[in-house]
Each structure stands twice: as structure tokens, then as C-alpha cells.
Design an enzyme around this catalytic site. Sequence first.
Site, mmCIF file in Angstrom:
data_model
loop_
_atom_site.group_PDB
_atom_site.id
_atom_site.type_symbol
_atom_site.label_atom_id
_atom_site.label_comp_id
_atom_site.label_asym_id
_atom_site.label_seq_id
_atom_site.Cartn_x
_atom_site.Cartn_y
_atom_site.Cartn_z
ATOM 1 N N HIS A 1 0.857 -1.193 0.000
ATOM 2 C CA HIS A 1 0.000 0.000 0.000
ATOM 3 C C HIS A 1 0.891 1.240 0.000
ATOM 4 O O HIS A 1 1.842 1.307 0.761
ATOM 5 C CB HIS A 1 -0.871 -0.035 1.264
ATOM 6 C CG HIS A 1 -1.928 1.010 1.295
ATOM 7 N ND1 HIS A 1 -1.661 2.332 1.577
ATOM 8 C CD2 HIS A 1 -3.260 0.925 1.068
ATOM 9 C CE1 HIS A 1 -2.796 3.014 1.529
ATOM 10 N NE2 HIS A 1 -3.775 2.191 1.218
ATOM 11 N N CYS B 1 -3.591 2.444 -4.499
ATOM 12 C CA CYS B 1 -4.496 3.268 -3.692
ATOM 13 C C CYS B 1 -4.532 4.659 -4.315
ATOM 14 O O CYS B 1 -3.648 5.490 -4.093
ATOM 15 C CB CYS B 1 -4.051 3.337 -2.234
ATOM 16 S SG CYS B 1 -5.161 4.424 -1.296
ATOM 17 N N HIS C 1 -7.603 0.397 -4.587
ATOM 18 C CA HIS C 1 -8.411 1.201 -3.663
ATOM 19 C C HIS C 1 -8.933 2.398 -4.432
ATOM 20 O O HIS C 1 -8.145 3.226 -4.904
ATOM 21 C CB HIS C 1 -7.556 1.729 -2.500
ATOM 22 C CG HIS C 1 -7.239 0.707 -1.464
ATOM 23 N ND1 HIS C 1 -6.534 1.003 -0.319
ATOM 24 C CD2 HIS C 1 -7.543 -0.611 -1.378
ATOM 25 C CE1 HIS C 1 -6.408 -0.092 0.418
ATOM 26 N NE2 HIS C 1 -7.005 -1.089 -0.206
ATOM 27 N N ASP D 1 -12.412 3.007 -0.951
ATOM 28 C CA ASP D 1 -11.638 3.270 0.242
ATOM 29 C C ASP D 1 -12.210 4.528 0.867
ATOM 30 O O ASP D 1 -12.523 5.486 0.174
ATOM 31 C CB ASP D 1 -10.179 3.472 -0.159
ATOM 32 C CG ASP D 1 -9.258 3.468 1.029
ATOM 33 O OD1 ASP D 1 -9.648 2.968 2.100
ATOM 34 O OD2 ASP D 1 -8.125 3.969 0.893
ATOM 35 N N HIS D 2 -12.322 4.501 2.137
ATOM 36 C CA HIS D 2 -12.914 5.608 2.901
ATOM 37 C C HIS D 2 -14.234 6.014 2.239
ATOM 38 O O HIS D 2 -14.618 5.506 1.205
ATOM 39 C CB HIS D 2 -11.972 6.808 3.003
ATOM 40 C CG HIS D 2 -10.630 6.421 3.582
ATOM 41 N ND1 HIS D 2 -9.531 7.214 3.542
ATOM 42 C CD2 HIS D 2 -10.238 5.290 4.215
ATOM 43 C CE1 HIS D 2 -8.518 6.604 4.126
ATOM 44 N NE2 HIS D 2 -8.924 5.424 4.527
ATOM 45 N N TYR E 1 -14.399 4.712 7.644
ATOM 46 C CA TYR E 1 -15.088 3.484 7.208
ATOM 47 C C TYR E 1 -16.574 3.506 7.583
ATOM 48 O O TYR E 1 -17.088 2.613 8.241
ATOM 49 C CB TYR E 1 -14.367 2.253 7.764
ATOM 50 C CG TYR E 1 -13.022 2.076 7.098
ATOM 51 C CD1 TYR E 1 -12.906 1.350 5.919
ATOM 52 C CD2 TYR E 1 -11.880 2.691 7.595
ATOM 53 C CE1 TYR E 1 -11.690 1.223 5.268
ATOM 54 C CE2 TYR E 1 -10.655 2.577 6.952
ATOM 55 C CZ TYR E 1 -10.571 1.838 5.791
ATOM 56 O OH TYR E 1 -9.370 1.715 5.137
#
Length: 401
Positions: free
Chosen positions: A251, A289, A316, A359-360, A376
Site C-alpha cells: 500500500h 491506492c 483502492h 476506500d474511505h 469506514y
Amino acid sequence: MEKTWRWFGKKDKITLSMLRQIGVEGIVTALHDVPLGEVWTREAIRDMREYIEDAGLRWSVVESLPVTEAIKYGGAERDRQIEVYRQSLRNLAAEGIHTVCYNFMPVLDWARTDLLHPNDDGSSNLFFSYAEFAYFDIYILKRSDARKEWATFRFPEGVGQDRDLMAEVDALRQEMTPEREHSLVENIVIKTQGFVSGNFREDDEAPLEKFRAFLHLYEGIDKIRLRSNMKYFLEAIMPVCDECDINMCVHPDDPPIEILGLPRIVRTAEDIRWFLNAVPNKHNGLTFCAGSLSAGAYNDVVAMAREFAQRTHFVHLRSCHIFPNGDFTEASHLGGRADLIELCKIFESEERNLPFRVDHGRTMLGDETRGYNAGYSFLGRMYAMAQMQGVLAVLSHEKEK
Ligand code: DNO
């Protein structure tokens, strides 16, 4: 691409049956209860896999199998810890799990200064303020070189050029309250680290002392040493990955800047090129990501996706907006710097059914009262997931025509 979702295990308030209802196909999770540095046993992996399969889903990706600090800074325990890692990989493969995400960020896994930064529409987002982060470093953590380093901090070209960071930090000092200081510690150390990194726990009584002790471990470790430690780690695990067909995917550093006097080595296209070439094995790959990468003004995220798609094993989807002063926030999944529509095209054309997760997500419509992990949310992520499902549906429709 395979639609996956990061789920934090049986204690997660968002249940697998909820995820079935919103089109999730695969689960991204970890054995969060296994202490750092211990083997993930086959039994524990099987138990989790079966729990997920009983809900009609599959365990697609491990995020994360943590790389301990001793491996990162190259401590005496390194070889023993790598052996533990290799054994966990074998056990995962034996249970049919072949994609493993990890990071090589020293001490801090990711960093934000505000977890509920208000948007005009009433929802909120994660946010990073350089001045607040520098304040934390100088006045809360009290790192000895902090003031000197921040005083000479250079923003990347195009952002923050006229900014007098020290003047902002001094102004913050005037208006700071104990509550605000407390929330900076919570945001930077507790709420963002506790649930993802085994280094910190939500109930740590002296998180700052712990933090300082971790930083101490990296004295004398520069970018070159950290790179060579990453190479050492990858070379040691690649034979197991070859034997068990495991795709490792690092990541990127989040945010992609050097902070706290620590080296960060997965920030830019040049960094990614470096580690892919240093260990040229297809199992040595990347978690693309888009959010982390788009927080770096120097990163052309679309060009990077084109360049690294073949070595990407996990995606991501998230996009950042950088303000003119360099601070950044997480934009809508259909906006921001990352151009997720173009990225979906690029990764779809790989035709490998690459797992992706949103993601998020924004915190919205009551998410903030549910006690979800920072970033999250349920409704915010579901909304983003629906946007991405729409994009993917259009792409496949166009392809069929
Ligand atoms: C934060 C996440 C990271 C990520 C790890 C991977 O929201 O993206 O915690 O899972 O860095 O090892």
C-alpha cells in the site's frame, strides 16, 4: 473488477448480510485479534474463511498482514519475524487466499488531522492540515528536530508556495485548547491507528510515550536503509509467494509525504518503479491506492495507473482534493484529482477481475453516531460503492455494444 469491501471481522457493526444486500462480492479483512508478530494459524484462517463463505461471500484479499517494525527498521528480530510472515503466507494459501496487502510505512500507518471535516452539504470527510500536523509534532509530540524540519518544509510545486507554516503554527499555539490538543492525539494516533495497526490500541494509556519509543527505533534509518530493508523482506518472502502463488501488494504511503523525520519510500512513481524493479517478480506488486497517491501534488495518478496496472493486484478507489495551500481532503468518488472513471477503464482493461474496494467514504446521514472506524462509514461508503458500480456497469455496457 471484483467488488470488495473492507470488513473488520465478526465484531464489525456492518454485518456480512448487510454487505450482500449492496452488491459486495468479496471481503477484504485480516485476523485483527492476532497480536503482531504471531503466526496466523490455518485453523484461525479457516474459521474466518468459513464464516465469510457461510454468508455467501468470499475472502478475496488480506488487508493487512502487518509487517512488524523490526522488519522495517532491520532489527535483531528481523529474520525470526520474516519466518513468521512466511508461515502465515503458507497458511493463507493453503486456505485459498492469494492476495495480501501490507505497507512499509514506519510507525504510522496513515495520518489525518480531522476525521469529521464538515462539507457544505452537511456530510463530512477526512482532512489533513499541515499546520495542525506540524503543531502536533512540535508541541504535543515535542520531537526534538520538529520545529527545524517544519521551518524548512517545502511544499511540492504548485501548492502551498506562499505559505508561512511557522506563522500558522504559532497562531494555532495562541488559540489552542486542551480539548483540541486531545482531539489531535485521538485523530493522529488513536482513532486512525488503533483499528488498522497493531502498534497502537484504542485503550492505550500513554500513546505519546509509545509513539516516541517507536520513533526512537528509526534513528539513523534513512531512505536508502529503508529501501534496502524492504528489498531484503521481499527477497525473503518471494520464494514462498512463488511456491504458493501469493500476490503481495504494498500500500502506498498515506499521505505520500515524509513526516516525523521518518523516511517514506512508496510515495511517487519513481519509488514504485524502484521496488518493482528491485525485486522483479510478478508476485511483488502494488495496491493501487488512488486516494493515497492523489494526495501528492506531484503524482499523475492516471499515468501511474497506466504504468503500473500490470503489477497491480488490488485497487483502492478513492480520490483526494488538494487545496491551493497544500492541505487535502477526500473528494467525492466522482471528483477530485484521481479520475476514478479513467482508472476503472484502465484496470478493467487488465481483464483479471482485479479486486477493488471503495476506500474511505464520506460520513453522512447519521453515520457519525454509529461508532464506525474513522473513514469506514456505512452509508458514505455504500454511496461511493454505488457510484463505482454505476461506472463499471457503463464500461461493461459499452464493451458489449
Ligand atoms: C487506511 C488504510 C490503511 C491500509 C494499510 C495497508 O484507511 O488504507 O490502513 O489498510 O496501510 O497495510
